[in-house]
Design an enzyme around this catalytic site. Structure first.
Site, mmCIF file in Angstrom:
data_model
loop_
_atom_site.group_PDB
_atom_site.id
_atom_site.type_symbol
_atom_site.label_atom_id
_atom_site.label_comp_id
_atom_site.label_asym_id
_atom_site.label_seq_id
_atom_site.Cartn_x
_atom_site.Cartn_y
_atom_site.Cartn_z
ATOM 1 C CE LYS A 23 27.952 -34.037 -4.811
ATOM 2 N NZ LYS A 23 27.475 -33.039 -3.818
ATOM 3 N NE ARG A 69 29.479 -37.604 -0.179
ATOM 4 C CZ ARG A 69 28.344 -37.594 -0.896
ATOM 5 N NH1 ARG A 69 28.130 -38.480 -1.819
ATOM 6 N NH2 ARG A 69 27.436 -36.677 -0.660
ATOM 7 N NE ARG A 81 19.022 -32.393 -1.715
ATOM 8 C CZ ARG A 81 20.309 -32.729 -1.769
ATOM 9 N NH1 ARG A 81 20.950 -32.703 -2.921
ATOM 10 N NH2 ARG A 81 20.955 -33.065 -0.684
ATOM 11 N NE ARG A 86 19.152 -36.445 0.421
ATOM 12 C CZ ARG A 86 20.321 -36.328 -0.223
ATOM 13 N NH1 ARG A 86 20.333 -36.146 -1.529
ATOM 14 N NH2 ARG A 86 21.452 -36.385 0.440
ATOM 15 N NE ARG A 141 24.202 -34.393 3.692
ATOM 16 C CZ ARG A 141 23.272 -33.970 2.839
ATOM 17 N NH1 ARG A 141 22.181 -33.391 3.285
ATOM 18 N NH2 ARG A 141 23.433 -34.139 1.558
#
Ligand code: ADP
Ligand code: AMP
Length: 210
Positions: free
Chosen positions: A13, A88, A123, A156, A167
């Site tokens: 996203k 969300r 990431r 992160r 998640r």
């Protein structure tokens, strides 16, 4: 154009929001980035959000609805915006409706769960400017340093494998029902996320025209 980007954590996203932002010159608004900045600055909101974010849970609706309500009133949103990571939950989507803000399109980026883990474990993010990289798929020019602002890149906490599963569970339970919500309104467009960022971007741009 007022846009929403929907998809699992790590679907791409933020990456696609950046591409649309360059193409249409409208701001990309990431509630995740706003929360991480608040956490880094240890503001009252950041301290409240920290335990939820780090455990891979959603921050309470009223907190993120407040963030979006304030942000969409800013001048740069007058000609449109891209929401990345909001709404969300169904109550968040209903809150957006009751703010009287019309949404033109919802781009849903679909990536299977078994591809998500490798995307998230690689990431790396810049906490200063919000730019996102990947150790394999999108390397910065200098190892560990942000191309845009020169700050150091970090992993992160919520991208660690043990949190990623939580998640994904939260995504399927609470966020995926938004697909039906926007499909009923006739504004949902599905993009199959590709391995290659440029291919995904081409599909995203096509979906903007449908
Ligand atoms: P989201 O905003 O949906 O959580 P990101 O845009 O941050 O996802 O993407 C997650 C990770 O996967 C990032 O490290 C990003 O560089 C990488 N990535 C994004 N799109 C692709 C793609 N099409 N192919 C491979 N990796 C991608
Ligand atoms: P993201 O950067 O979009 O992956 O978001 C990181 C984390 O911030 C999420 O896992 C949530 O804990 C929190 N968060 C971001 N956006 C929202 C939202 N719209 N509702 C609730 N929590 C959110």
């Amino acid at each position: 154009m007022n846009l929403i980007l929907l998809g699992a954590p790590g679907a791409g996203k933020g990456t696609q929001a950046e591409k649309i932002c360059e193409k249409l010159s409208i701001p990309a608004i990431s509630t995740g980035n706003i929360l991480r900045e608040a956490m880094a600055n240890e503001t009252e909101m950041g301290l409240k959000a920290k335990s939820f974010v780090e455990a891979g849970n959603l921050v309470p609706d009223e907190v993120v609805i407040g963030i979006i309500n304030d942000r969409l009133k800013e001048d740069d949103c007058k000609n449109g915006f891209i929401l990345d990571g909001f709404p969300r939950t169904i109550p968040q989507a209903e809150a957006l409706d009751s703010m009287g803000i019309g949404i033109d399109k919802v781009i849903d980026i679909e990536v299977p769960d078994d591809k998500i883990a490798s995307r998230l474990s690689g990431r790396r993010v810049c906490l200063k400017c919000g730019a996102t990289y990947h150790t394999l798929f999108k390397k910065p020019k200098a190892d560990g340093i942000c191309d845009s602002c020169g700050d150091k890149l970090v992993q992160r906490k919520d991208d660690m494998p043990e949190t990623v599963l939580d998640r994904l569970k939260t995504y399927h339970e609470q966020t995926e029902p938004l697909k039906g919500f926007y499909e009923k309104k006739g504004i949902l467009r599905v993009v199959e996320g590709q391995e290659d960022v440029a291919e995904t971007t081409a599909l995203t741009f096509k979906a903007l025209e449908d």
